[in-house]
Design a protein around this motif. Structure first.
Motif, PDB file in Angstrom:
ATOM      1  N   UNK A  25       0.851  -1.187   0.000  1.00 44.77           N
ATOM      2  CA  UNK A  25       0.000   0.000   0.000  1.00 44.77           C
ATOM      3  C   UNK A  25       0.883   1.232   0.000  1.00 44.77           C
ATOM      4  N   UNK A  27       0.608   5.662  -0.425  1.00 46.38           N
ATOM      5  CA  UNK A  27      -0.199   6.855  -0.639  1.00 46.38           C
ATOM      6  C   UNK A  27       0.448   7.693  -1.734  1.00 46.38           C
ATOM      7  N   UNK A  28      -0.371   8.167  -2.662  1.00 48.23           N
ATOM      8  CA  UNK A  28       0.181   9.008  -3.718  1.00 48.23           C
ATOM      9  C   UNK A  28      -0.647  10.269  -3.866  1.00 48.23           C
ATOM     10  N   UNK A  36      -4.649   9.780  -3.410  1.00 43.38           N
ATOM     11  CA  UNK A  36      -4.969   8.425  -3.825  1.00 43.38           C
ATOM     12  C   UNK A  36      -4.152   7.432  -3.018  1.00 43.38           C
ATOM     13  N   UNK A  38      -2.442   3.648  -3.637  1.00 42.13           N
ATOM     14  CA  UNK A  38      -2.142   2.644  -4.647  1.00 42.13           C
ATOM     15  C   UNK A  38      -1.928   1.325  -3.912  1.00 42.13           C
ATOM     16  N   UNK A  51      -3.727  -4.802  -9.208  1.00 43.61           N
ATOM     17  CA  UNK A  51      -3.182  -3.484  -8.923  1.00 43.61           C
ATOM     18  C   UNK A  51      -4.358  -2.520  -8.962  1.00 43.61           C
ATOM     19  N   UNK A  52      -4.574  -1.766  -7.897  1.00 36.93           N
ATOM     20  CA  UNK A  52      -5.707  -0.839  -7.886  1.00 36.93           C
ATOM     21  C   UNK A  52      -5.252   0.522  -7.368  1.00 36.93           C
ATOM     22  N   UNK A  53      -5.859   1.559  -7.887  1.00 37.55           N
ATOM     23  CA  UNK A  53      -5.619   2.896  -7.346  1.00 37.55           C
ATOM     24  C   UNK A  53      -6.964   3.472  -6.956  1.00 37.55           C
TER      25      UNK A  53
ATOM     26  N   UNK B  92       0.520  11.396   4.005  1.00 36.82           N
ATOM     27  CA  UNK B  92       1.141  10.296   4.739  1.00 36.82           C
ATOM     28  C   UNK B  92       2.627  10.593   4.951  1.00 36.82           C
ATOM     29  N   UNK B  97       7.631  11.564   1.654  1.00 38.12           N
ATOM     30  CA  UNK B  97       6.728  12.617   2.121  1.00 38.12           C
ATOM     31  C   UNK B  97       7.040  13.032   3.541  1.00 38.12           C
ATOM     32  N   UNK B 172      -9.880  -1.324 -14.014  1.00 38.67           N
ATOM     33  CA  UNK B 172      -9.943  -0.553 -12.766  1.00 38.67           C
ATOM     34  C   UNK B 172     -11.360  -0.581 -12.202  1.00 38.67           C
ATOM     35  N   UNK B 173     -11.461  -0.515 -10.882  1.00 35.87           N
ATOM     36  CA  UNK B 173     -12.784  -0.372 -10.280  1.00 35.87           C
ATOM     37  C   UNK B 173     -13.083   1.114 -10.206  1.00 35.87           C
ATOM     38  N   UNK B 187      -6.801   8.070 -11.684  1.00 35.26           N
ATOM     39  CA  UNK B 187      -6.808   6.618 -11.399  1.00 35.26           C
ATOM     40  C   UNK B 187      -5.976   5.878 -12.446  1.00 35.26           C
ATOM     41  N   UNK B 190      -2.145   7.016 -12.325  1.00 33.24           N
ATOM     42  CA  UNK B 190      -1.366   6.514 -11.194  1.00 33.24           C
ATOM     43  C   UNK B 190      -1.184   5.001 -11.217  1.00 33.24           C
ATOM     44  N   UNK B 191      -2.106   4.303 -11.892  1.00 30.47           N
ATOM     45  CA  UNK B 191      -1.993   2.844 -11.921  1.00 30.47           C
ATOM     46  C   UNK B 191      -1.116   2.375 -13.075  1.00 30.47           C
ATOM     47  N   UNK B 194       2.237   6.448 -14.445  1.00 34.59           N
ATOM     48  CA  UNK B 194       3.332   6.907 -13.583  1.00 34.59           C
ATOM     49  C   UNK B 194       4.307   5.795 -13.172  1.00 34.59           C
TER      50      UNK B 194
END
Lengths: 187, 333
Positions: A25, A27-28, A36, A38, A51-53, B92, B97, B172-173, B187, B190-191, B194
């Protein structure tokens, strides 16, 4: 239901009706975009990796899981055979769901296992485990340079890089995540 | 720790010489401010100024010095730069970060975003960057990256429903409740995009979709801005700055509305905004601005894999430093 922002490594989620366990997991925050998370998920039943975002505000369906003790009996090359220690009920788990676990699990040992109802989702291997060295090459004579290492194979078949003084028949403590040698264990 | 401090000091010195040689004025503007430029995706820190003789008021820790630097530009200061601490709440703490971080922000008068790429390449040439951060930077448009890594044409998916179809095709969901084009795009980005961007050289990803609202000028379906990726991290962000009063005003209005909408769902501070600044910002002329994350740059330069060891006291380390006997009294807070 939980928010995707609450997901942690090990969280069990129901995705399209199938249980998945979060294995990674992150965080992005894209340059100009909402927050989001990831995630990489694994289905324990099939070994399928997803793989889910998700937006941290997305709702996700979490499932209640419970830990139970299981004794590892043996593997037949395709399945791990385990026994619930409280009910003595036996179960089979495809080895492909837990790649390379056969190198880490020891016959007869009891492991904490995570269940969703009757389905086994995860086998928890302790972070540090003591293994018996089954095979060790002899150290080359005269090779006493500090930090010199060699490879040994544990009883479970795991290959570990160790200092040259470790001999066959000795016990070593290993970090199961990095598979690195930690120390020699004297009985 | 000392090594990190020395390294940072040496790098700051090199950065200051670089800009000094090019006649950029180093400025020092507030980081505590009664208003912010609205950015719905950034959460702010708020604190309270207890004015002993007048009503108290909220102040905010700025996520970027932009709001004051643009006022200086409008006054005709010419090209300016600043090294300052910036704050972003609700992120986070982790490998790349820290909610308080160091930013180098530089505005070049007479420049567009293309000129800023060349300037940034020059800057990197004077710093002790490792091979993977060395110029020339590779360039790729967002449309090209989307085509390459997600397999579809951005120009043909300008409608929300079409973009959602692509997201679903990619497996993707996507939640049933309607979401903005930008959210669905992110979504996908980023999946699939990137994580697959080439990392062996620095990469300038340019021409972002215009739907991603910001103060960069629009050109057709895109905005004239770029992000610099280095070693898998976002290192810098550049705009060809919007200088049209109506457009800036519209941005302030719409972005503030979005900010309120988002905070109402997710909580967080709703900071005050001063829309009259649109008029001021419209007076900056032709300017391109770059914001570069110095902690991440130093991390790459030092060959570290995390900000710990780069930032002297990362908050995550302070917070996890074990049980301390704090003097902690709710009554005093």
């Amino acid at each position: 239901m939980i928010k995707a922002g609450q997901i942690e490594k090990g969280t069990a989620l129901l995705i399209k009706g199938q249980p998945f366990v979060v294995v990674e997991r992150e965080f992005v925050n894209p340059g100009k975009g909402s927050a989001f998370v990831r995630v990489k998920l694994k289905s324990p039943a099939t070994g399928q990796v997803l793989q889910e975002t998700m937006k941290t505000q997305d709702n996700v369906e979490d499932i209640t899981v419970a830990d139970r003790d299981c004794q590892y009996l043996y593997n037949d090359g395709e399945h791990f055979h385990l026994m619930l220690t409280d009910t003595f009920e036996q179960l089979e788990v495809p080895m492909s769901s837990f790649p390379e676990y056969e190198l880490l699990m020891q016959d007869g040992e009891v492991y904490r296992c995570t269940f969703w109802e009757a389905e086994l989702l995860d086998i928890i291997i302790p972070a540090k485990v003591v293994y018996l060295v089954a095979e060790a090459e002899e150290a080359v004579k005269g090779d006493t340079v500090q930090g010199a290492t060699k490879y040994v194979t544990t009883e479970t078949g795991l290959s570990v890089r160790v200092p040259i003084f470790i001999k066959q028949g000795e016990k070593i403590r290993v970090n199961t995540e990095t598979r690195e040698y930690l120390e020699r264990v004297n009985d | 720790m000392q090594e990190a401090a020395l390294f940072r000091s040496r790098t700051y010195h090199a950065i200051r010489s670089f800009f000094h040689e090019r006649d950029y004025l180093e400025v020092d503007t507030p980081i505590l401010s009664p208003t912010i430029i609205p950015e719905s995706t950034i959460e702010n820190f708020a604190t309270r100024f207890r004015n002993p003789f007048l009503p108290s008021r909220d102040l905010y820790l700025l996520p970027s010095p932009e709001i004051y630097m643009k006022q200086l530009l409008a006054m005709g200061f010419g090209s300016i730069y600043q090294i300052s601490h910036c704050f972003r709440n609700s992120e986070q703490l982790g490998r790349i970060h820290n909610i308080e971080f160091s930013m180098l922000e530089y505005y070049s008068v007479g420049f567009d975003e293309e000129d800023s790429i060349l300037l940034t390449e020059e800057l990197f040439r004077t710093l002790e960057v490792p091979k993977r951060l060395q110029p020339p930077f590779r360039r790729m448009s967002v449309a090209e990256a989307t085509k390459r890594y997600a397999g579809f044409d951005l120009e043909k998916t300008q409608r929300r429903s079409l973009l959602k179809e692509e997201a679903l095709r990619l497996g993707l969901s996507v939640p049933d409740e309607p979401e903005s084009w930008e959210e669905t795009f992110n979504r996908i980005f980023l999946t699939f995009v990137e994580p697959n961007l080439p990392q062996e050289k620095p990469l300038v990803l340019y021409d972002y979709p215009r739907q991603i609202e910001c103060l960069a000028q629009v050109n057709g379906a895109y905005r004239r801005r770029w992000e610099l990726y280095g070693m898998g991290m976002e290192l810098a962000n550049c705009y060809y700055e919007e200088a049209d009063e109506q457009k800036i005003e519209a941005y302030y209005r719409d972005e503030y509305a979005r900010l309120i909408q988002i905070r109402e769902i997710g909580g967080g501070v709703i900071a005050d905004v001063d829309p009259t600044l649109a008029k001021t910002f419209a007076g900056i002329g032709k300017v391109s601005g770059v914001a570069l994350g110095l902690d991440r740059l130093l991390m790459g330069m030092m060959g570290r894999s995390s900000l710990e060891g780069v930032i002297l006291f990362p908050l995550s380390a302070i917070l996890s430093a074990g049980n301390r006997n704090l003097y902690h009294d709710e009554e005093y807070i």
